[in-house]
Scaffold this active site. Sequence first.
Site, PDB file in Angstrom:
ATOM      1  N   TYR A 112      14.691  57.335  41.747  1.00 54.17           N
ATOM      2  CA  TYR A 112      14.665  56.263  40.756  1.00 54.17           C
ATOM      3  C   TYR A 112      14.723  56.852  39.350  1.00 54.17           C
ATOM      4  O   TYR A 112      15.388  56.320  38.471  1.00 54.17           O
ATOM      5  CB  TYR A 112      13.397  55.414  40.910  1.00 54.17           C
ATOM      6  N   ASN A 135      18.902  43.825  44.095  1.00 58.78           N
ATOM      7  CA  ASN A 135      20.322  44.051  44.343  1.00 58.78           C
ATOM      8  C   ASN A 135      20.848  42.970  45.287  1.00 58.78           C
ATOM      9  O   ASN A 135      20.402  42.878  46.428  1.00 58.78           O
ATOM     10  CB  ASN A 135      20.492  45.447  44.949  1.00 58.78           C
ATOM     11  N   CYS A 143      21.783  50.781  47.245  1.00 61.03           N
ATOM     12  CA  CYS A 143      20.390  50.987  46.847  1.00 61.03           C
ATOM     13  C   CYS A 143      19.615  51.765  47.913  1.00 61.03           C
ATOM     14  O   CYS A 143      18.562  52.334  47.615  1.00 61.03           O
ATOM     15  CB  CYS A 143      19.720  49.663  46.519  1.00 61.03           C
ATOM     16  N   HIS A 144      20.142  51.842  49.138  1.00 59.97           N
ATOM     17  CA  HIS A 144      19.474  52.617  50.192  1.00 59.97           C
ATOM     18  C   HIS A 144      19.530  54.116  49.892  1.00 59.97           C
ATOM     19  O   HIS A 144      18.781  54.885  50.479  1.00 59.97           O
ATOM     20  CB  HIS A 144      20.100  52.326  51.564  1.00 59.97           C
ATOM     21  N   GLU A 170      25.191  57.646  57.427  1.00 56.58           N
ATOM     22  CA  GLU A 170      26.068  58.313  56.464  1.00 56.58           C
ATOM     23  C   GLU A 170      26.035  59.835  56.624  1.00 56.58           C
ATOM     24  O   GLU A 170      26.814  60.538  55.992  1.00 56.58           O
ATOM     25  CB  GLU A 170      25.681  57.926  55.038  1.00 56.58           C
TER      26      GLU A 170
END
Length: 179
Positions: A112, A135, A143-144, A170
């Site tokens: 963050y 979001n 945002c993950h 991912e």
Amino acid sequence: MKQRMMTTIGYEEIESPIGRLTLGWSGALCQIEFGAFEPNRSKLEAWSSRWFGKTRWERNPSLLKEAAAQLDAYFSGKLQRFTIPLDLRGTPFQRQVWQALQSIPYAQVCAYKDIAERIGAPKAVRAVGGANNRNPVPIIVPCHRVIGASGSMVGYGGGLDIKTYLLRHEGYRLEGAAL
């Protein structure tokens, strides 16, 4: 007195490896909600009333074909960068944060604090967290990919299990993560 026109938001539900998702379209993708439409109706209607004024949600799968196809390609490992047009409704600060989130590369994370510095507001770490939480199009605006400064898994609207799934999907290695 001029009467405001009603905005129709087309929606569709799709199945995904993380469960059902509700997609909303206002001329561009404006919403991804975890779960089916009906249990989230009041939340979605409150959100759309705030940002669009008078709204009506109407099921319209044809509007969301491309968004559904891109999400399907993402979940099947064939897509790393979304190209679907977005209609991001939020405050100027939130939109600035969401823009910065889109620059986080696939399979990478940042804190963050990094996002706060990237937008020129290094002391706004908590506000960045709040914007992340609001979001409207998670997954597509990734945002993950934001984690705690210590490398810990922290908050996610869909739950930490979904955040963990997305990062692992991912190919991000969750060193020492308990999840």
